[in-house]
Write a protein that holds these residues in place. Structure first.
Motif, short mmCIF file in Angstrom:
data_model
loop_
_atom_site.label_atom_id
_atom_site.label_comp_id
_atom_site.label_asym_id
_atom_site.label_seq_id
_atom_site.Cartn_x
_atom_site.Cartn_y
_atom_site.Cartn_z
N GLN A 114 -10.39 88.24 -14.66
CA GLN A 114 -11.16 87.15 -15.25
C GLN A 114 -11.11 87.19 -16.77
O GLN A 114 -10.95 86.17 -17.43
CB GLN A 114 -12.62 87.22 -14.77
N ASP A 143 -8.76 88.49 -18.53
CA ASP A 143 -7.39 88.13 -18.89
C ASP A 143 -7.23 86.60 -18.89
O ASP A 143 -6.68 86.01 -19.84
CB ASP A 143 -6.41 88.76 -17.91
N GLN A 144 -7.72 85.96 -17.83
CA GLN A 144 -7.60 84.51 -17.74
C GLN A 144 -8.36 83.80 -18.86
O GLN A 144 -7.86 82.86 -19.48
CB GLN A 144 -8.11 84.04 -16.37
N THR A 171 -6.65 84.39 -22.12
CA THR A 171 -5.37 83.68 -22.15
C THR A 171 -5.59 82.20 -22.48
O THR A 171 -4.83 81.61 -23.27
CB THR A 171 -4.67 83.83 -20.80
N GLU A 172 -6.64 81.57 -21.86
CA GLU A 172 -6.95 80.17 -22.18
C GLU A 172 -7.32 80.01 -23.64
O GLU A 172 -6.86 79.07 -24.32
CB GLU A 172 -8.10 79.69 -21.29
#
Length: 488
Positions: free
Chosen positions: A404, A406-407, A410-411
């Motif tokens: 989570q 990381d996501q 990343t966004e």
């Protein structure tokens, strides 16, 4: 462990004090320490017939049991001497010497009958010693044999059939040897005289009449106590009950001996945890087979294999205990390995090493490397996979959090990268504009400078042409005759 017997001489086994028979605790202690099979040889007969001399010869000793007129009151009863068997390794020879029978001073034949009965009941070979010619008087002295029917009960529930009852006696009684001293006779003549004279009871009760070794057993002290206590209480010694009691003791000891061998073998062979359950079961089967062999060698009249079944039940429980220990050892070993291998990864997670865009991919790669290292470790046992999966499941929340994070990062990174890209494009456009403007300005400056330069050249040329025209014009004009008047 094989017991060592070191008796420097005989000790009294059954004391005969004022017609009362009692077992000697010191002798019983010696018997209880014997763990090897025993062969018991007893000698009985009238006093001063050379019984003690004969049994000393069997002991291969010149001195030992008291001889002849030296026999005093302290030698009454039954004496024993234990020693390693000279012809049968691993066995103990127990020699029993009884007080002389038919002593008129005692005035009690009943006491003699009990002495004779005990000697027969406790021995694997009984020797009746006599001197001189074999005549009816000598045979009459064997009335103790026929009196056994009144002194001993073969079974707890006697048969009404006399023949069957006699067969019961024969099944319990030892080998019987009649020794004849100080008399010259051929063996054939002896057999003929004996067959003509011997009582039917002796033929019935004693089926073997030459020296041999019966089925050996340990636990002789139990038989002594059983028979002596029965006599002291006024009961008839029951051979069947005594044998059953002995079997109970001996077979219980045989079970424990077999269990000890099993535990010894498993302790030497098993290294927990085993890689597979089958490896442990194979070791159990080998140790169980050795333990059963020990029991069979040590058991005594295991009727209906009750004690062998008990041994099997105990060995099954031992097997289950080892399986449980194997699981626990595997769990402990696997958990310790997981701690050593994966704890650095957990520390990296706490330090935020993987809390970045792309961190999840790095985390999964590191996790796979550590799992491979875990699988390569030897002797994790049968719980290895289960422990690993339990550990990974317990870390799912941590893995999800890394994913989570990381996501999310990343966004954000994509947004930031988009903004940065726009800014870069604007900056690039501004730089391009400024560059274009600069180039245009420079061009205009160059064009203006070129224009001015060309204008200057044009003007210079025109000026030069004008100057040339003027020059030519002045050169072509002639001087006037009348100069201009001079003004004052």
């Amino acid at each position: 462990m094989v017991s060592e017997i070191h008796m420097t001489g005989p000790v009294c086994l059954i004391e005969n004090t004022n017609g009362r028979l009692m077992a000697n605790p010191e002798a019983l202690k010696i018997l209880s320490a014997i763990t090897q099979p025993v062969v018991v040889v007893a000698t009985v007969g009238r006093k001063r017939t050379g019984k003690s001399y004969l049994i000393n010869k069997l002991a291969q000793k010149k001195k030992g049991f008291s001889l002849g007129s030296t026999v005093q009151s302290h030698t009454k009863g039954i004496w024993m001497w234990c020693m390693p068997h000279s012809k049968k390794p691993g066995h103990i020879l127990v020699l029993l010497d009884t007080e002389g029978l038919g002593d008129v001073e005692k005035g009690d034949n009943q006491n003699d009958s009990w002495i004779f009965a005990l000697a027969v009941l406790l021995s694997s070979t009984s020797m009746y010693n006599s001197m001189g010619t074999i005549n009816q008087q000598a045979m009459d002295q064997l009335h103790y044999v026929t009196e056994l029917t009144h002194r001993v009960q073969p079974k707890s529930s006697p048969d009404e059939n006399e023949n069957e009852d006699s067969a019961d006696f024969a099944s319990f009684f030892p080998d019987f040897v009649s020794t004849l001293r100080d008399f010259q006779i051929t063996e054939r003549s002896y057999q003929r005289q004996k067959s003509n004279s011997i009582d039917l009871g002796q033929e019935t009760f004693f089926t073997t009449r030459n020296i041999s070794i019966c089925s050996p057993y340990a636990g002789l002290e139990s038989l002594v106590l059983t028979y002596v206590n029965a006599i002291s209480s006024g009961d008839l010694p029951c051979m069947e009950n005594a044998v059953l009691a002995l079997a109970q003791i001996e077979n219980s000891a045989a079970v424990q001996k077999a269990i000890a061998r099993y535990e010894q073998q498993m302790g030497q062979k098993v290294q927990l945890p085993t890689e597979t359950l089958q490896e442990l079961l194979d070791l159990h089967r080998d140790s169980e087979r050795e333990a059963t062999e020990v029991f069979i060698r040590s058991s005594f009249k295991d009727v209906d294999h009750l004690f062998q079944k008990e041994l099997a039940a105990q060995l099954d429980k031992k097997r289950d205990d080892f399986c449980k220990q194997n699981q626990e050892a595997s769990s402990d070993r696997s958990s310790a390995l997981l701690q050593d291998i994966f704890s650095p990864l957990e520390e990296e997670v706490k330090a935020g090493i993987y809390s970045k865009p792309g961190g999840y991919r790095l985390f999964i790669q590191k996790l796979q490397d550590l799992k491979k290292k875990y699988y390569e470790e030897p002797r994790k046992g049968i719980q290895a996979e289960e422990i690993l999966q339990t550990y990974l499941k317990s870390k799912e929340s941590m893995t999800d959090a890394i994913l989570q994070t990381d996501q999310t990062l990343t966004e954000k990174q994509k947004e930031i990268e988009g903004e940065e890209k726009n800014e870069q494009m604007m900056e690039q456009k501004e730089r391009s504009y400024q560059e274009h403007l600069k180039q245009l300005t420079e061009k205009m400056e160059r064009d203006r400078a070129q224009f001015l330069e060309e204008e200057e050249r044009t003007l210079a040329l025109k000026l030069q042409e004008q100057q040339q025209l003027l020059k030519e014009r002045f050169e072509n004009v002639k001087p006037s005759c009348h100069p201009y008047p001079r003004h004052n």
